[in-house]
Design a protein around this motif. Structure first.
Motif, short mmCIF file in Angstrom:
data_model
loop_
_atom_site.label_atom_id
_atom_site.label_comp_id
_atom_site.label_asym_id
_atom_site.label_seq_id
_atom_site.Cartn_x
_atom_site.Cartn_y
_atom_site.Cartn_z
N GLU A 97 1.24 11.85 -9.79
CA GLU A 97 0.50 13.16 -9.57
C GLU A 97 1.37 14.19 -9.67
N ALA A 98 2.53 14.27 -9.09
CA ALA A 98 3.56 15.19 -8.88
C ALA A 98 4.04 15.46 -10.39
N GLU A 99 4.41 14.36 -10.86
CA GLU A 99 5.27 14.77 -12.19
C GLU A 99 3.80 15.16 -13.28
N ARG A 100 2.42 14.64 -13.03
CA ARG A 100 1.64 15.30 -14.01
C ARG A 100 1.55 16.55 -13.61
N GLN A 101 1.48 17.24 -12.34
CA GLN A 101 1.19 18.51 -12.23
C GLN A 101 2.48 19.43 -12.65
N SER A 102 3.63 18.84 -12.57
CA SER A 102 4.86 19.68 -13.03
C SER A 102 4.92 19.77 -14.63
N ARG A 103 4.35 18.74 -15.19
CA ARG A 103 4.21 18.91 -16.48
C ARG A 103 3.14 19.87 -17.16
N LYS A 157 0.92 -1.25 -0.03
CA LYS A 157 -0.14 0.06 0.10
C LYS A 157 0.94 1.28 -0.08
N ALA A 158 2.16 1.30 0.85
CA ALA A 158 2.74 2.27 0.77
C ALA A 158 3.39 2.66 -0.64
N THR A 159 3.88 1.40 -1.04
CA THR A 159 4.36 1.72 -2.60
C THR A 159 3.54 2.11 -3.59
N LEU A 160 2.04 1.52 -3.41
CA LEU A 160 1.35 2.18 -4.22
C LEU A 160 0.84 3.70 -4.08
N GLN A 161 0.87 4.20 -2.96
CA GLN A 161 0.72 5.38 -2.47
C GLN A 161 1.75 6.46 -3.14
N GLU A 162 3.11 5.85 -2.88
CA GLU A 162 4.27 6.69 -3.39
C GLU A 162 4.21 6.93 -4.72
N THR A 163 3.91 5.71 -5.44
CA THR A 163 3.81 5.69 -6.95
C THR A 163 2.85 6.94 -7.23
N GLU A 164 1.72 6.81 -6.75
CA GLU A 164 0.30 7.72 -6.96
C GLU A 164 0.88 9.20 -6.97
#
Length: 315
Positions: free
Chosen positions: A247-253, A236-243
């Motif tokens: 989301e951060a990469e999407r927002q930065s782009r 769950k922690a890995t999934l949250q980290e990936t999400e």
């Protein structure tokens, strides 16, 4: 006359001394006349008829009898037919001193009677319980040592109807039949307590080994459950980290795209006002990209490519 006075006084003093008796606190006196009970004396000063009456002093305090009094282990079987060694004690007191004296005078030991009846009741009650019930002392009303001891105490004391029915029967016959309440002997059970329950030495090793094996299975299951939960938590922690990273990469782009759009608009507005300036900026970028690295470029000096690098002479 004086010679007779002294013997008479001595005789009266002797009669007085032999007729007076004291019952101490915590005891009672059973008064017998020709071995027949005629009364009960409370603590204090009392008188009796010398030569006719005798007084038997009986302890009236609460008494404690241990199962080890006869130096013999008390062994019982539970519902699983496993042998147990039970160490217990019982507290009791005399409530009917006349009946108690009759029991003792008949050659019976009340403590032996008490232990015999108590062992019988404990054997019946412990036979209903398993090892788990006895060791863990379950809170269930019918499966705990507390309720077991209360049931044993109530059974030993019996009811008023049972006492009335057995009051007129022969005491010795009741003792042999073991069918009467202990109240028929003049005593009442105050409390029954189990001090310790052990397994016999010859079987305790195998029982404890089985118990250890059962606990190891439970511990292994718990550890497996812990590892499983840890893996689920990590997943769950890995999934949250990936999400979060996605989301951060999407927002930065999105932000970079918006910035590039604003910059392009600014450039377009600026270049639209002065075409010569646009050409100059584009040439500078071309120079920057062309003169990096170690590549060799062959081009004529008169080429339009170098038009912004040439110095104009003042004529």
């Amino acid at each position: 006359m004086r010679k007779l006075l002294i013997p008479i006084v001595l005789i009266l003093i002797g009669v007085y001394i032999s007729s007076v008796y004291v019952i101490e606190e915590g005891t009672r006196g059973v008064v017998l006349r020709f071995n027949k009970i005629i009364g009960l004396s409370e603590p204090g000063l009392h008188f009796k008829i010398p030569g006719m009456d005798t007084v038997k002093v009986i302890d009236a305090k609460i008494q404690t009898t241990n199962s080890s009094n006869n130096n013999k282990e008390q062994r019982f079987f539970n519902v699983q037919k496993k042998e147990l060694i039970v160490d217990y004690f019982v507290q009791w007191k005399i409530i009917d001193f006349n009946r108690y004296y009759e029991t003792v005078a008949g050659g019976n030991n009340v403590e032996d009677l008490l232990l015999a009846r108590l062992n019988g009741r404990l054997r019946a009650e412990i036979g209903k319980l398993s090892n788990k019930d006895i060791i863990n002392d379950s809170n269930a009303d019918t499966q705990s040592r507390n309720s077991l001891m209360n049931r044993v105490k109530d059974a030993l004391n019996g009811g008023a109807q049972e006492i009335a029915e057995n009051a007129s029967t022969d005491v010795h016959k009741d003792i042999e039949g073991n069918k009467t309440s202990l109240r028929a002997f003049g005593v009442e059970v105050i409390d029954v307590r189990i001090k310790q329950i052990n397994f016999p030495a010859e079987v305790s090793g195998s029982i404890y080994a089985r118990m250890r094996a059962e606990r190891e299975v439970i511990a292994r299951d718990k550890r497996f459950e812990g590892v499983k939960k840890a893996e689920e938590t990590r997943a769950k922690a890995t999934l949250q980290e990936t999400e979060i990273l996605s989301e951060a990469e999407r927002q930065s782009r999105v932000i970079r795209g918006e910035g590039d759009a604003i910059a392009a608009k600014l450039y377009a507005d600026a270049f639209g006002k002065d075409k010569e300036f646009f050409s100059f900026i584009r040439s500078l970028k071309a120079y920057e990209q062309s003169f990096t690295g170690s590549d060799i470029m062959v081009i004529s000096p008169d080429s339009e490519f170098f038009q912004y690098m040439k110095l104009k002479s003042n004529n």
